[in-house]
Design a protein around this motif. Sequence first.
Motif, mmCIF file in Angstrom:
data_model
loop_
_atom_site.group_PDB
_atom_site.id
_atom_site.type_symbol
_atom_site.label_atom_id
_atom_site.label_comp_id
_atom_site.label_asym_id
_atom_site.label_seq_id
_atom_site.Cartn_x
_atom_site.Cartn_y
_atom_site.Cartn_z
ATOM 1 N N LEU A 1 43.247 5.269 30.212
ATOM 2 C CA LEU A 1 42.399 3.964 29.511
ATOM 3 C C LEU A 1 42.952 3.884 31.338
ATOM 4 C CD1 LEU A 1 42.933 3.834 26.853
ATOM 5 C CD2 LEU A 1 41.917 1.915 27.692
ATOM 6 N N GLU A 2 42.423 3.739 32.665
ATOM 7 C CA GLU A 2 43.357 3.513 33.788
ATOM 8 C C GLU A 2 43.600 2.072 34.349
ATOM 9 O OE1 GLU A 2 44.511 5.530 35.600
ATOM 10 O OE2 GLU A 2 43.531 7.639 35.103
ATOM 11 N N SER A 3 42.316 1.637 33.684
ATOM 12 C CA SER A 3 42.021 -0.157 33.785
ATOM 13 C C SER A 3 41.439 -0.413 32.381
ATOM 14 C CB SER A 3 41.708 0.063 35.426
ATOM 15 O OG SER A 3 41.116 -2.130 34.925
ATOM 16 N N ALA A 4 42.599 -1.321 32.209
ATOM 17 C CA ALA A 4 42.136 -1.865 31.045
ATOM 18 C C ALA A 4 40.818 -3.051 30.823
ATOM 19 C CB ALA A 4 42.844 -1.887 29.172
ATOM 20 N N ALA A 5 39.930 -3.050 29.885
ATOM 21 C CA ALA A 5 39.246 -3.728 29.599
ATOM 22 C C ALA A 5 38.709 -4.703 28.149
ATOM 23 C CB ALA A 5 38.008 -3.720 30.101
ATOM 24 N N PRO A 6 38.515 -5.792 28.040
ATOM 25 C CA PRO A 6 38.136 -6.076 26.877
ATOM 26 C C PRO A 6 37.664 -5.430 25.729
ATOM 27 C CG PRO A 6 38.544 -7.812 28.450
ATOM 28 C CD PRO A 6 38.477 -6.511 29.239
ATOM 29 N N SER A 7 36.124 -4.793 26.174
ATOM 30 C CA SER A 7 35.282 -4.646 25.267
ATOM 31 C C SER A 7 36.244 -2.826 25.173
ATOM 32 C CB SER A 7 34.459 -3.790 26.839
ATOM 33 O OG SER A 7 34.655 -2.952 27.215
ATOM 34 N N GLN A 8 37.392 -2.289 25.787
ATOM 35 C CA GLN A 8 38.212 -1.240 24.850
ATOM 36 C C GLN A 8 38.872 -1.234 23.570
ATOM 37 O OE1 GLN A 8 39.487 -0.407 28.879
ATOM 38 N NE2 GLN A 8 38.187 2.370 29.009
ATOM 39 N N THR A 9 39.330 -2.762 23.596
ATOM 40 C CA THR A 9 39.296 -2.740 22.064
ATOM 41 C C THR A 9 38.828 -2.850 21.203
ATOM 42 O OG1 THR A 9 40.264 -5.497 22.586
ATOM 43 C CG2 THR A 9 40.133 -5.470 20.727
ATOM 44 N N SER A 10 40.063 -1.399 20.636
ATOM 45 C CA SER A 10 38.970 -0.900 19.058
ATOM 46 C C SER A 10 40.219 0.037 18.183
ATOM 47 C CB SER A 10 38.744 0.081 19.675
ATOM 48 O OG SER A 10 37.395 1.254 18.645
ATOM 49 N N VAL A 11 40.768 0.146 17.510
ATOM 50 C CA VAL A 11 41.305 1.592 17.053
ATOM 51 C C VAL A 11 40.055 3.104 17.350
ATOM 52 C CG1 VAL A 11 41.713 2.700 14.733
ATOM 53 C CG2 VAL A 11 41.096 0.554 14.899
ATOM 54 N N TYR A 12 41.361 3.663 17.826
ATOM 55 C CA TYR A 12 41.625 5.015 18.559
ATOM 56 C C TYR A 12 41.996 5.975 17.494
ATOM 57 C CZ TYR A 12 40.201 2.495 22.551
ATOM 58 O OH TYR A 12 39.396 1.840 23.722
ATOM 59 N N PHE A 13 41.367 7.094 16.746
ATOM 60 C CA PHE A 13 41.460 8.050 15.880
ATOM 61 C C PHE A 13 41.661 9.943 16.823
ATOM 62 C CE2 PHE A 13 41.824 6.053 12.161
ATOM 63 C CZ PHE A 13 41.130 5.146 11.973
ATOM 64 N N CYS A 14 42.309 10.677 16.267
ATOM 65 C CA CYS A 14 42.211 11.716 17.381
ATOM 66 C C CYS A 14 42.098 12.560 16.117
ATOM 67 C CB CYS A 14 43.815 11.751 17.690
ATOM 68 S SG CYS A 14 43.934 13.871 18.605
ATOM 69 N N ALA A 15 41.761 13.847 16.361
ATOM 70 C CA ALA A 15 41.537 14.737 15.076
ATOM 71 C C ALA A 15 41.389 15.845 15.307
ATOM 72 C CB ALA A 15 39.626 14.638 14.848
ATOM 73 N N SER A 16 41.650 17.034 14.811
ATOM 74 C CA SER A 16 41.775 18.160 15.500
ATOM 75 C C SER A 16 40.352 19.050 14.155
ATOM 76 C CB SER A 16 43.196 18.785 15.127
ATOM 77 O OG SER A 16 43.949 19.028 13.948
ATOM 78 N N GLN B 1 38.003 18.350 9.708
ATOM 79 C CA GLN B 1 38.443 17.351 10.872
ATOM 80 C C GLN B 1 39.782 16.941 9.847
ATOM 81 O OE1 GLN B 1 35.548 15.594 12.597
ATOM 82 N NE2 GLN B 1 35.702 15.880 14.424
ATOM 83 N N PHE B 2 40.710 16.734 10.434
ATOM 84 C CA PHE B 2 41.788 16.060 10.343
ATOM 85 C C PHE B 2 42.309 15.263 11.256
ATOM 86 C CE2 PHE B 2 42.865 19.309 6.624
ATOM 87 C CZ PHE B 2 41.960 20.375 7.495
#
Lengths: 114, 111
Positions: free
Chosen positions: A78-93, A103-104
Amino acid sequence: NAGVTQTPKFQVLKTGQSMTLQCAQDMNHNSMYWYRQDPGMGLRLIYYSASEGTTDKGEVPNGYNVSRLNKREFSLRLESAAPSQTSVYFCASRPDRGEASEQFFGPGTRLTVL
Amino acid sequence: QKEVEQNSGPLSVPEGAIASLNCTYSDRGSQSFFWYRQYSGKSPELIMFIYSNGDKEDGRFTAQLNKASQYVSLLIRDSQPSDSATYLCAVRPSSASKIIFGSGTRLSIRP
């Protein structure tokens, strides 16, 4: 065999700050993914990588960049974070062993942007 | 139109009954279909996958796929309180590595 790991687990940023979310998998999978999940919603695809050296946009790529550093690692910036980017981020493979390869998921990173 | 659509619920089902969860998708060439279960605060975990028309059964779970109608469903028989969770439908569009999720259906099993 740790599966999919994500760091950090929690992060609080101020508007305009930058950060990188790290993801690594030790299952020798080809494909990797970044999703975000907002309260009461499903997963929305941000970016994915079908193989080392390739990345593609998903449903909601604006405001994010990714790097597939090698087969194991796929980072989200995230280069310039914004309040709209408040979230839970999941990575999967995913191994891409055919139609049904699942997916895991990693444990998630909870990000708050103030 | 969203690529994958689900009724957000909540769906309330009595213990021991059949819970029926539905999902529609827009890409007619979609190849693979997945159902994930997600408990609050946890990561999604795979319950079922299906890629051929018809039914696929695994224990108390049955996935049903109708490609002509672009419809996939999940039936949970003999529902238990531990089945209370959000169920996510996921679709792999044609010739793509990406996987798109629906918004999820919240299921509540009441004793």
